[in-house]
Design a protein around this motif. Sequence first.
Motif, PDB file in Angstrom:
ATOM      1  N   LEU A 163       0.816  -1.019  -0.124  1.00  0.00           N
ATOM      2  CA  LEU A 163       0.055   0.130   0.000  1.00  0.00           C
ATOM      3  C   LEU A 163       0.864   1.226  -0.118  1.00  0.00           C
ATOM      4  O   LEU A 163       1.448   1.547   1.041  1.00  0.00           O
ATOM      5  CB  LEU A 163      -0.870   0.017   1.228  1.00  0.00           C
ATOM      6  N   GLY A 164       0.859   1.962  -1.152  1.00  0.00           N
ATOM      7  CA  GLY A 164       1.728   3.244  -1.269  1.00  0.00           C
ATOM      8  C   GLY A 164       0.829   4.291  -0.999  1.00  0.00           C
ATOM      9  O   GLY A 164      -0.147   4.625  -1.609  1.00  0.00           O
ATOM     10  N   MET A 165       1.083   5.020   0.259  1.00  0.00           N
ATOM     11  CA  MET A 165       0.103   5.963   0.306  1.00  0.00           C
ATOM     12  C   MET A 165       0.773   7.676   0.338  1.00  0.00           C
ATOM     13  O   MET A 165       2.025   7.526   1.084  1.00  0.00           O
ATOM     14  CB  MET A 165      -0.197   6.139   2.210  1.00  0.00           C
ATOM     15  N   GLY A 166       0.433   8.314  -0.716  1.00  0.00           N
ATOM     16  CA  GLY A 166       1.057   9.604  -0.919  1.00  0.00           C
ATOM     17  C   GLY A 166       0.540  10.512   0.458  1.00  0.00           C
ATOM     18  O   GLY A 166      -0.435  10.456   0.726  1.00  0.00           O
ATOM     19  N   HIS A 167       1.635  11.336   0.948  1.00  0.00           N
ATOM     20  CA  HIS A 167       1.252  11.996   2.198  1.00  0.00           C
ATOM     21  C   HIS A 167       0.448  13.136   1.861  1.00  0.00           C
ATOM     22  O   HIS A 167      -0.448  13.397   2.816  1.00  0.00           O
ATOM     23  CB  HIS A 167       2.606  12.710   2.378  1.00  0.00           C
ATOM     24  N   TYR A 168       0.206  13.735   0.657  1.00  0.00           N
ATOM     25  CA  TYR A 168      -0.821  14.728   0.476  1.00  0.00           C
ATOM     26  C   TYR A 168      -2.038  14.239   0.415  1.00  0.00           C
ATOM     27  O   TYR A 168      -3.075  14.582   0.740  1.00  0.00           O
ATOM     28  CB  TYR A 168      -0.487  15.549  -0.951  1.00  0.00           C
ATOM     29  N   ARG A 169      -2.507  13.068  -0.503  1.00  0.00           N
ATOM     30  CA  ARG A 169      -3.548  12.374  -0.365  1.00  0.00           C
ATOM     31  C   ARG A 169      -4.211  11.828   1.034  1.00  0.00           C
ATOM     32  O   ARG A 169      -5.272  11.822   0.914  1.00  0.00           O
ATOM     33  CB  ARG A 169      -3.603  11.027  -1.368  1.00  0.00           C
ATOM     34  N   LEU A 170      -3.081  11.287   1.813  1.00  0.00           N
ATOM     35  CA  LEU A 170      -3.463  11.101   2.844  1.00  0.00           C
ATOM     36  C   LEU A 170      -3.832  12.254   3.966  1.00  0.00           C
ATOM     37  O   LEU A 170      -4.877  12.439   4.710  1.00  0.00           O
ATOM     38  CB  LEU A 170      -2.321  10.406   3.869  1.00  0.00           C
ATOM     39  N   PHE A 171      -3.240  13.460   3.750  1.00  0.00           N
ATOM     40  CA  PHE A 171      -3.684  14.560   4.287  1.00  0.00           C
ATOM     41  C   PHE A 171      -4.978  14.963   3.822  1.00  0.00           C
ATOM     42  O   PHE A 171      -5.919  15.429   4.542  1.00  0.00           O
ATOM     43  CB  PHE A 171      -2.850  15.748   3.807  1.00  0.00           C
ATOM     44  N   ILE A 172      -5.475  14.775   2.352  1.00  0.00           N
ATOM     45  CA  ILE A 172      -6.703  15.208   2.013  1.00  0.00           C
ATOM     46  C   ILE A 172      -7.758  14.381   2.488  1.00  0.00           C
ATOM     47  O   ILE A 172      -8.909  14.726   2.843  1.00  0.00           O
ATOM     48  CB  ILE A 172      -6.728  14.999   0.579  1.00  0.00           C
ATOM     49  N   ILE A 173      -7.656  13.129   2.644  1.00  0.00           N
ATOM     50  CA  ILE A 173      -8.591  12.050   3.404  1.00  0.00           C
ATOM     51  C   ILE A 173      -8.922  12.694   4.865  1.00  0.00           C
ATOM     52  O   ILE A 173     -10.038  12.434   5.284  1.00  0.00           O
ATOM     53  CB  ILE A 173      -7.880  10.743   3.090  1.00  0.00           C
ATOM     54  N   ALA A 174      -7.849  13.177   5.625  1.00  0.00           N
ATOM     55  CA  ALA A 174      -8.107  13.353   6.868  1.00  0.00           C
ATOM     56  C   ALA A 174      -8.852  14.540   7.171  1.00  0.00           C
ATOM     57  O   ALA A 174      -9.774  14.630   7.944  1.00  0.00           O
ATOM     58  CB  ALA A 174      -6.651  13.409   7.455  1.00  0.00           C
ATOM     59  N   LEU A 193     -17.029  25.657   1.222  1.00  0.00           N
ATOM     60  CA  LEU A 193     -16.530  24.268   1.247  1.00  0.00           C
ATOM     61  C   LEU A 193     -16.236  23.885  -0.214  1.00  0.00           C
ATOM     62  O   LEU A 193     -15.102  23.346  -0.391  1.00  0.00           O
ATOM     63  CB  LEU A 193     -17.801  23.521   1.474  1.00  0.00           C
ATOM     64  N   ALA A 194     -16.672  24.325  -1.431  1.00  0.00           N
ATOM     65  CA  ALA A 194     -16.395  24.310  -2.769  1.00  0.00           C
ATOM     66  C   ALA A 194     -14.856  25.132  -2.831  1.00  0.00           C
ATOM     67  O   ALA A 194     -13.918  24.301  -3.393  1.00  0.00           O
ATOM     68  CB  ALA A 194     -17.448  25.112  -3.762  1.00  0.00           C
ATOM     69  N   GLY A 195     -14.707  26.375  -2.255  1.00  0.00           N
ATOM     70  CA  GLY A 195     -13.221  26.976  -2.397  1.00  0.00           C
ATOM     71  C   GLY A 195     -12.500  26.388  -1.709  1.00  0.00           C
ATOM     72  O   GLY A 195     -11.223  26.190  -2.104  1.00  0.00           O
ATOM     73  N   LEU A 196     -12.620  25.627  -0.575  1.00  0.00           N
ATOM     74  CA  LEU A 196     -11.721  24.923   0.258  1.00  0.00           C
ATOM     75  C   LEU A 196     -11.303  23.736  -0.631  1.00  0.00           C
ATOM     76  O   LEU A 196     -10.333  23.080  -0.641  1.00  0.00           O
ATOM     77  CB  LEU A 196     -12.259  24.440   1.525  1.00  0.00           C
ATOM     78  N   GLY A 197     -12.224  23.050  -1.261  1.00  0.00           N
ATOM     79  CA  GLY A 197     -12.082  21.989  -2.086  1.00  0.00           C
ATOM     80  C   GLY A 197     -11.175  22.339  -3.158  1.00  0.00           C
ATOM     81  O   GLY A 197     -10.423  21.308  -3.874  1.00  0.00           O
ATOM     82  N   GLY A 198     -11.404  23.308  -3.707  1.00  0.00           N
ATOM     83  CA  GLY A 198     -10.774  23.793  -5.082  1.00  0.00           C
ATOM     84  C   GLY A 198      -8.924  24.089  -4.490  1.00  0.00           C
ATOM     85  O   GLY A 198      -8.309  23.817  -5.268  1.00  0.00           O
ATOM     86  N   ALA A 199      -9.067  24.719  -3.377  1.00  0.00           N
ATOM     87  CA  ALA A 199      -7.642  24.762  -2.881  1.00  0.00           C
ATOM     88  C   ALA A 199      -6.982  23.443  -2.685  1.00  0.00           C
ATOM     89  O   ALA A 199      -5.687  23.241  -2.860  1.00  0.00           O
ATOM     90  CB  ALA A 199      -7.749  25.525  -1.485  1.00  0.00           C
ATOM     91  N   LEU A 200      -7.690  22.254  -2.189  1.00  0.00           N
ATOM     92  CA  LEU A 200      -7.123  21.093  -1.941  1.00  0.00           C
ATOM     93  C   LEU A 200      -6.812  20.269  -3.045  1.00  0.00           C
ATOM     94  O   LEU A 200      -5.957  19.462  -3.202  1.00  0.00           O
ATOM     95  CB  LEU A 200      -7.946  20.370  -0.809  1.00  0.00           C
ATOM     96  N   GLY A 201      -7.611  20.728  -3.954  1.00  0.00           N
ATOM     97  CA  GLY A 201      -7.775  19.987  -5.438  1.00  0.00           C
ATOM     98  C   GLY A 201      -6.914  20.324  -6.585  1.00  0.00           C
ATOM     99  O   GLY A 201      -6.617  19.990  -7.352  1.00  0.00           O
ATOM    100  N   ALA A 202      -6.301  21.614  -6.332  1.00  0.00           N
ATOM    101  CA  ALA A 202      -5.239  22.350  -7.207  1.00  0.00           C
ATOM    102  C   ALA A 202      -4.101  21.581  -7.481  1.00  0.00           C
ATOM    103  O   ALA A 202      -3.890  21.383  -8.976  1.00  0.00           O
ATOM    104  CB  ALA A 202      -4.857  23.545  -6.793  1.00  0.00           C
ATOM    105  N   GLU A 203      -3.528  20.838  -6.607  1.00  0.00           N
ATOM    106  CA  GLU A 203      -2.361  19.993  -6.923  1.00  0.00           C
ATOM    107  C   GLU A 203      -2.901  18.737  -7.598  1.00  0.00           C
ATOM    108  O   GLU A 203      -2.183  18.008  -8.532  1.00  0.00           O
ATOM    109  CB  GLU A 203      -1.597  19.913  -5.711  1.00  0.00           C
ATOM    110  N   VAL A 204      -3.900  18.101  -7.271  1.00  0.00           N
ATOM    111  CA  VAL A 204      -4.420  16.917  -7.888  1.00  0.00           C
ATOM    112  C   VAL A 204      -5.102  17.013  -9.016  1.00  0.00           C
ATOM    113  O   VAL A 204      -4.770  16.224 -10.132  1.00  0.00           O
ATOM    114  CB  VAL A 204      -5.221  16.215  -6.594  1.00  0.00           C
ATOM    115  N   LEU A 205      -6.199  17.709  -9.059  1.00  0.00           N
ATOM    116  CA  LEU A 205      -6.998  17.979 -10.231  1.00  0.00           C
ATOM    117  C   LEU A 205      -6.465  18.751 -11.455  1.00  0.00           C
ATOM    118  O   LEU A 205      -6.935  18.817 -12.449  1.00  0.00           O
ATOM    119  CB  LEU A 205      -8.436  18.380  -9.958  1.00  0.00           C
ATOM    120  N   GLY A 206      -5.546  19.676 -11.159  1.00  0.00           N
ATOM    121  CA  GLY A 206      -5.194  20.884 -11.923  1.00  0.00           C
ATOM    122  C   GLY A 206      -6.138  21.936 -11.940  1.00  0.00           C
ATOM    123  O   GLY A 206      -7.120  21.750 -11.351  1.00  0.00           O
ATOM    124  N   LEU A 207      -5.472  23.204 -12.262  1.00  0.00           N
ATOM    125  CA  LEU A 207      -6.214  24.534 -12.273  1.00  0.00           C
ATOM    126  C   LEU A 207      -5.903  25.131 -13.361  1.00  0.00           C
ATOM    127  O   LEU A 207      -4.848  25.492 -13.635  1.00  0.00           O
ATOM    128  CB  LEU A 207      -5.672  25.093 -10.958  1.00  0.00           C
TER     129      LEU A 207
END
Length: 291
Positions: free
Chosen positions: A137-148, A201-215
């Motif tokens: 199980l490879g857990m990316g630290h940033y994705r673990l942060f997103i889940i938390a 919440l959408a703005g927070l999701g956009g901030a968290l997702g900028a690195e994962v989803l692209g912006l």
Amino acid sequence: MLTILFDGIAYGMLLFILAVGLAVTMGLMNFINLAHGAFAMVGGYLTVLLMQRAGVPFLVCLPIAFGGAALLGAVLERTLYRPLYRRPHLDQVLFSIGLVFMAVAAIDYFVGSTQQIMQLPAWLKGRTEIGSGDWILGMGHYRLFIIAVCAALTVGLQWVLSSTRFGSRLRASVDDQRVAAGMGINVNVVFLSTFAFGSGLAGLGGALGAEVLGLDPTFPLKFMIYFLIVVAVGGTSSITGPLLAALLLGIADVAGKYYIPKMGAFIVYSLMIVILIWRPQGLFVRQGGKA
């Protein structure tokens, strides 16, 4: 396989935070806001620009993204959205999709059309591997942060809607505005607070997702269909439905792109069709069949 499952869960949790505000406005306020992704884009650009040009730490940018998107949502709700609450859904769709194109054009003009790159703090980079052999199980630290973060927000949101006085006032305002107003509830303030919180919440999701989803400026258009899938499949009567739908969508999308990359989003849409044929009103429906 475990790593794909983990990444799918992280992606699904991120989609949930991005889409839950839309689920609230559609399910509780009966307003179709297709411009919801524009608030996510605002949060993402606030974070990236503050980090790039002002050197603001990432963790400080997250509440700023939430507050900025919430403030924008409150202003627009008071000035533009409120007169449309009693209008037909077609008017709401045309209005909100117009806002999307205006937001896309504004960001493209003032910031540019290039993809934004966000530099994460060093402690959020890298990954940790657990297990051995074929079961690693490879857990990316940033994705673990997103889940938390998303898990904590989910628990908090469920508690606010189901166990607080504000949640009771919101449900009363939705069920019958006149009776709620007669009982001393300021319906306009309740709707304003709800809309602003969903936008935040959408703005927070956009901030968290900028690195994962692209912006980039087309962010609201690219992910609009994903937000709608989460709401349609999960239903709008509870938080549990959109959460489960987002997790299914995230896992299916990540697994499909890994195992069958040529199929693209076909697996996601096929899963959506199957679920909606099975349960047209969504995975979770209120007692009595009202979605």
